[in-house]
Each structure stands twice: as structure tokens, then as C-alpha cells.
Design a protein around this motif. Structure first.
Motif, PDB file in Angstrom:
ATOM      1  N   UNK A   1       1.929  14.664 -13.652  1.00 20.88           N
ATOM      2  CA  UNK A   1       2.008  14.817 -15.108  1.00 20.88           C
ATOM      3  C   UNK A   1       3.218  15.644 -15.512  1.00 20.88           C
ATOM      4  N   UNK A   2       3.435  16.749 -14.796  1.00 19.85           N
ATOM      5  CA  UNK A   2       4.507  17.675 -15.149  1.00 19.85           C
ATOM      6  C   UNK A   2       5.895  17.120 -14.865  1.00 19.85           C
ATOM      7  N   UNK A   3       6.020  16.201 -13.896  1.00 26.47           N
ATOM      8  CA  UNK A   3       7.343  15.642 -13.596  1.00 26.47           C
ATOM      9  C   UNK A   3       7.547  14.269 -14.227  1.00 26.47           C
ATOM     10  N   UNK A   4       6.491  13.722 -14.851  1.00 25.83           N
ATOM     11  CA  UNK A   4       6.621  12.455 -15.557  1.00 25.83           C
ATOM     12  C   UNK A   4       6.564  11.225 -14.664  1.00 25.83           C
ATOM     13  N   UNK A   5       5.804  11.305 -13.575  1.00 27.68           N
ATOM     14  CA  UNK A   5       5.599  10.154 -12.690  1.00 27.68           C
ATOM     15  C   UNK A   5       4.104   9.892 -12.581  1.00 27.68           C
ATOM     16  N   UNK A   6       3.759   8.692 -12.133  1.00 28.55           N
ATOM     17  CA  UNK A   6       2.355   8.449 -11.820  1.00 28.55           C
ATOM     18  C   UNK A   6       2.058   9.082 -10.461  1.00 28.55           C
ATOM     19  N   UNK A   7       0.780   9.298 -10.137  1.00 31.71           N
ATOM     20  CA  UNK A   7       0.426  10.023  -8.913  1.00 31.71           C
ATOM     21  C   UNK A   7       0.978   9.419  -7.613  1.00 31.71           C
ATOM     22  N   UNK A   8       0.959   8.100  -7.450  1.00 32.25           N
ATOM     23  CA  UNK A   8       1.430   7.508  -6.184  1.00 32.25           C
ATOM     24  C   UNK A   8       2.907   7.766  -5.909  1.00 32.25           C
ATOM     25  N   UNK A   9       3.808   7.493  -6.863  1.00 31.67           N
ATOM     26  CA  UNK A   9       5.219   7.803  -6.605  1.00 31.67           C
ATOM     27  C   UNK A   9       5.477   9.303  -6.427  1.00 31.67           C
ATOM     28  N   UNK A  10       4.708  10.127  -7.132  1.00 32.68           N
ATOM     29  CA  UNK A  10       4.870  11.576  -7.002  1.00 32.68           C
ATOM     30  C   UNK A  10       4.465  12.014  -5.592  1.00 32.68           C
ATOM     31  N   UNK A  11       3.325  11.533  -5.111  1.00 34.81           N
ATOM     32  CA  UNK A  11       2.858  11.863  -3.758  1.00 34.81           C
ATOM     33  C   UNK A  11       3.857  11.376  -2.721  1.00 34.81           C
ATOM     34  N   UNK A  12       4.451  10.202  -2.955  1.00 33.88           N
ATOM     35  CA  UNK A  12       5.458   9.659  -2.030  1.00 33.88           C
ATOM     36  C   UNK A  12       6.674  10.570  -1.963  1.00 33.88           C
ATOM     37  N   UNK A  13       7.112  11.060  -3.111  1.00 26.52           N
ATOM     38  CA  UNK A  13       8.264  11.974  -3.135  1.00 26.52           C
ATOM     39  C   UNK A  13       7.951  13.274  -2.392  1.00 26.52           C
ATOM     40  N   UNK A  14       6.763  13.813  -2.594  1.00 27.72           N
ATOM     41  CA  UNK A  14       6.373  15.038  -1.886  1.00 27.72           C
ATOM     42  C   UNK A  14       6.387  14.776  -0.385  1.00 27.72           C
ATOM     43  N   UNK A  15       5.830  13.647   0.042  1.00 28.14           N
ATOM     44  CA  UNK A  15       5.805  13.297   1.471  1.00 28.14           C
ATOM     45  C   UNK A  15       7.219  13.183   2.017  1.00 28.14           C
ATOM     46  N   UNK A  16       8.139  12.563   1.253  1.00 26.21           N
ATOM     47  CA  UNK A  16       9.533  12.439   1.697  1.00 26.21           C
ATOM     48  C   UNK A  16      10.208  13.815   1.798  1.00 26.21           C
ATOM     49  N   UNK A  17       9.904  14.715   0.866  1.00 22.62           N
ATOM     50  CA  UNK A  17      10.446  16.073   0.927  1.00 22.62           C
ATOM     51  C   UNK A  17       9.923  16.802   2.168  1.00 22.62           C
ATOM     52  N   UNK A  18       8.663  16.561   2.511  1.00 17.34           N
ATOM     53  CA  UNK A  18       8.081  17.150   3.718  1.00 17.34           C
ATOM     54  C   UNK A  18       8.732  16.566   4.971  1.00 17.34           C
ATOM     55  N   UNK A  19       8.860  15.239   5.016  1.00 17.81           N
ATOM     56  CA  UNK A  19       9.440  14.577   6.187  1.00 17.81           C
ATOM     57  C   UNK A  19      10.896  14.977   6.404  1.00 17.81           C
ATOM     58  N   UNK A  20      11.618  15.232   5.311  1.00 19.77           N
ATOM     59  CA  UNK A  20      13.021  15.641   5.413  1.00 19.77           C
ATOM     60  C   UNK A  20      13.154  17.111   5.809  1.00 19.77           C
ATOM     61  N   UNK A  21      12.030  17.817   5.861  1.00 16.96           N
ATOM     62  CA  UNK A  21      12.064  19.228   6.235  1.00 16.96           C
ATOM     63  C   UNK A  21      12.443  20.150   5.086  1.00 16.96           C
ATOM     64  N   UNK A  22      12.570  19.612   3.903  1.00 16.08           N
ATOM     65  CA  UNK A  22      12.878  20.433   2.735  1.00 16.08           C
ATOM     66  C   UNK A  22      11.656  21.286   2.395  1.00 16.08           C
ATOM     67  N   UNK A  23      10.484  20.662   2.390  1.00 16.67           N
ATOM     68  CA  UNK A  23       9.229  21.399   2.292  1.00 16.67           C
ATOM     69  C   UNK A  23       8.772  21.620   3.723  1.00 16.67           C
ATOM     70  N   UNK A  24       8.810  22.882   4.162  1.00 18.78           N
ATOM     71  CA  UNK A  24       8.496  23.209   5.556  1.00 18.78           C
ATOM     72  C   UNK A  24       7.007  23.437   5.781  1.00 18.78           C
ATOM     73  N   UNK A  25       6.268  23.715   4.729  1.00 19.65           N
ATOM     74  CA  UNK A  25       4.844  23.975   4.869  1.00 19.65           C
ATOM     75  C   UNK A  25       4.305  24.625   3.615  1.00 19.65           C
ATOM     76  N   UNK A  26       3.051  25.006   3.679  1.00 23.83           N
ATOM     77  CA  UNK A  26       2.374  25.630   2.545  1.00 23.83           C
ATOM     78  C   UNK A  26       1.658  26.863   3.060  1.00 23.83           C
ATOM     79  N   UNK A  27       1.691  27.937   2.265  1.00 29.99           N
ATOM     80  CA  UNK A  27       1.057  29.178   2.702  1.00 29.99           C
ATOM     81  C   UNK A  27       0.575  29.971   1.491  1.00 29.99           C
TER      82      UNK A  27
END
Length: 156
Positions: A30-56
């Protein structure tokens, strides 16, 4: 790990996740203006690229009985690869050391060590740091008050 060029939406996702790592995909989308599936895909790609290293979870160190932050500057006898590797391996296994950087300038390393009290820091110093082969000198400063601490990077 794939390379990823960040666009405006990716940067907004990163800023929002840095502010609230528990945000749901629905709220994030909602906050970035995408539907949930494309948003989740982008988060997954950021994780796979190592940009998002983890959550704590961010923990208040004083409230868990670790109010002391000591900053130790370390000078090695020699900056040989063997000494650097030995130091890095040892420090990586010490839970009291929460940050450690190889530095330029007068000192070789800068570490932040958290302990419950000054006696605990003294034990750490005597039992671990001073016993490490190759350490020439140690200078410690203690934080009086933490003015700012942030894990969030200034993503423009």
C-alpha cells in the motif's frame, strides 16, 4: 548473488523496512503503490541480491543488563595477513564485541564492546583481548551517553 539496480520503489521499500522490519507485505505494498505480489517479489529480489541481509529486533542494551559501551582502539605488532586473520577470527567469536572495524590511521582496529559493568569489561580485557597474540596496544574509551544510534542507512 545477482546484481540489482535500485529504482525509486526499491529505495522506498528499503526505507520502510528499515523503519519497521515487521511491516506486512500488504501494508508495504500500500505504502509503495504496488499490489502485494509484485511488492513481495521485489522484497525477495532485494534479499537475493544481498541488499537486505536479514531481519532483527533492535534491543535496548541497558534494559537487558548491558549498559556499558566501551570503544577499544587496537594496534597490532604487525599488520601481517596472519595477524589480521587471527585477530578477525578471535573477535568474530567474542559475543561482547558488537562492532569491529579494520581502520586506517594510527590504530588497526576499532571495536565496540558491551558489558554489564566495568568489572566485566576488565575480565574481557584480561581473559581475551590481552591474551591474543599480535596485539601491541589497547586504548579504551567509555561512552557516557548515547546521543544517536541507527541501523538505517540514508537511502535517497
Amino acid at each position: 548473488m545477482p546484481s540489482l539496480k535500485l529504482d525509486t520503489i526499491d529505495k522506498k521499500i528499503i526505507r520502510l523496512l528499515q523503519a519497521d522490519g515487521k511491516i506486512t507485505v500488504g501494508e508495504l505494498s500500500e505504502k509503495v503503490g504496488l499490489s502485494p505480489s509484485p511488492c513481495a517479489r521485489r522484497v525477495r529480489l532485494l534479499e537475493e541480491a544481498g541488499i537486505i541481509k536479514g531481519y532483527a529486533a533492535l534491543i535496548d542494551q541497558s534494559k537487558v543488563g548491558l549498559p556499558i559501551s566501551a570503544f577499544a582502539s587496537i594496534k597490532l605488532e604487525r599488520q601481517s595477513e596472519e595477524n589480521l586473520d587471527r585477530f578477525g577470527e578471535a573477535v568474530s567469536g567474542w559475543p561482547e564485541v558488537v562492532d569491529c572495524y579494520l581502520m586506517t590511521g594510527q590504530r588497526d582496529y576499532l571495536m565496540r564492546i558491551v558489558t554489564s559493568d566495568l568489572e566485566s569489561y576488565e575480565r574481557f580485557l584480561k581473559d581475551k583481548l590481552t591474551r591474543l597474540e599480535g596485539v601491541a596496544s589497547i586504548e579504551t574509551s567509555f561512552a557516557l551517553v548515547q546521543i544517536k544510534r541507527s541501523e538505517a542507512l540514508p537511502i535517497a
